[in-house]
Scaffold this active site. Structure first.
Site, PDB file in Angstrom:
ATOM      1  N   TYR A   1      -7.631   0.334  -6.603  1.00  0.00           N
ATOM      2  CA  TYR A   1      -8.843  -0.362  -6.147  1.00  0.00           C
ATOM      3  C   TYR A   1      -8.537  -1.164  -4.880  1.00  0.00           C
ATOM      4  O   TYR A   1      -9.285  -1.113  -3.895  1.00  0.00           O
ATOM      5  CB  TYR A   1      -9.334  -1.269  -7.277  1.00  0.00           C
ATOM      6  CG  TYR A   1     -10.689  -1.893  -7.055  1.00  0.00           C
ATOM      7  CD1 TYR A   1     -11.856  -1.196  -7.360  1.00  0.00           C
ATOM      8  CD2 TYR A   1     -10.813  -3.190  -6.566  1.00  0.00           C
ATOM      9  CE1 TYR A   1     -13.108  -1.772  -7.183  1.00  0.00           C
ATOM     10  CE2 TYR A   1     -12.060  -3.778  -6.389  1.00  0.00           C
ATOM     11  CZ  TYR A   1     -13.205  -3.069  -6.702  1.00  0.00           C
ATOM     12  OH  TYR A   1     -14.442  -3.647  -6.527  1.00  0.00           O
TER      13      TYR A   1
ATOM     14  N   SER B   1     -14.909  -5.528  -1.012  1.00  0.00           N
ATOM     15  CA  SER B   1     -14.567  -6.467  -2.096  1.00  0.00           C
ATOM     16  C   SER B   1     -13.630  -7.528  -1.531  1.00  0.00           C
ATOM     17  O   SER B   1     -12.996  -7.312  -0.486  1.00  0.00           O
ATOM     18  CB  SER B   1     -13.840  -5.696  -3.214  1.00  0.00           C
ATOM     19  OG  SER B   1     -13.257  -6.572  -4.158  1.00  0.00           O
TER      20      SER B   1
END
Ligand code: NAD
Length: 256
Positions: free
Chosen positions: A151, A138
């Site tokens: 995350y 990401s």
């Protein structure tokens, strides 16, 4: 281009994983799907490509189930040539409010699962001297956002893991790389759009506009198809010497 190869794509019942699985199948790869929810739409989408499609329901937070899935893939197809570590979850909360069990689940699914699939798939890839490991990281593997500590930690972790294993395999026919998407409008992001719409009292279109405007200068979502095309490139001979990259596809997010 990938005829005769077998791909295992984790979390491929939905979103980015499904897009990547479909594109690999279009290139001729047989595919083992994985993930929760209704698997039939994914099965049908891939079957149209005329390749063998299989499914394993391993929970990516459980190492024993991950091992069973990798073994099942090798037993059914004879090899695991392309491993796409894609399954992932998100939880948004300030660190002092972050539920410890959510932290553990995010680290297990977004990071540790890739360690387990990689350690299990690599011996076969090395023996055949060909393999591709593509980790869906990401932009949060490269930069941070508030309220996403687990995350961000998991995605920075997987970028580091990608580089380390790329070095360990650098003299072999196995390559290891990461793709770092910005916003992609999948169920994972739709939840964040919904939360913003209800918190700010705005409609869906405005919530999407605000989400993009905050981070993604192109003001456009990246698509699963665009990410899948990059995954296919990383599996191609042109990418034989692309090793340990973390390639952002993010409308300019991390250029800022
Ligand atoms: P999604 O929610 O559409 O899909 C997630 C997939 O993972 C689903 O198939 C789901 O069933 C599966 N999954 C979740 N928990 C699992 C578990 N314990 N075991 C097995 N499968 C499980 O999400 P997405 O947006 O397509 O996300 C895919 C990957 O891309 C994730 O790693 C995510 O972090 C990453 N990513 C997404 C975006 C985005 O904007 N959507 C941006 C950057 C990175």
């Amino acid at each position: 281009m990938l005829k005769g190869k077998t791909a295992l794509v984790t979390g491929s019942t939905s979103g980015i994983g499904l897009g990547v699985a479909r594109s690999l199948a279009r290139e001729g790869a047989n595919v083992m799907l994985n993930g929760f929810g209704d698997v039939e739409p994914a099965r049908r989408a891939l079957a149209e490509c005329g390749v063998k499609v299989s499914y394993h329901g391993a929970d990516m937070s459980k190492p024993v189930e991950i091992e069973a899935m990798v073994r099942a893939c090798e037993a059914e197809f004879g090899a695991l040539d392309i491993l796409v570590n894609n399954a992932g979850i998100q939880h948004v909360a300030k660190v002092e409010d972050f539920p410890p069990e959510r932290w553990d689940a995010i680290i297990a699914i977004n990071l540790s699962a890739a360690f387990h699939t990689t350690r299990l798939a690599l011996p076969g890839m090395k023996k055949r001297n060909w393999g591709r490991i593509v980790n869906i990281a990401s932009t949060h593997g490269l930069v941070a956002s508030a309220e996403k500590s687990a995350y961000v930690a998991s995605k920075h972790g997987i970028v580091g893991f990608t580089k380390s294993v790329a070095l360990e395999t650098a003299t072999t026919g196995v390559t290891v790389n990461a793709i770092c998407p910005g916003w992609v409008l999948t169920p994972l992001v739709q939840k964040q759009v919904d939360a913003r719409a209800s918190q700010a009292g705005v409609d869906q279109a405005e919530a999407k506009r605000q989400l993009l405007a905050e981070k993604q200068p192109s003001l456009q979502f990246t698509t699963a198809e665009q990410l899948a095309a990059l995954a296919v490139f990383l599996c191609s001979p042109a990418a034989d010497n692309v090793r340990g990259v973390a390639w952002n596809v993010d409308g300019g997010w991390v250029a800022q």
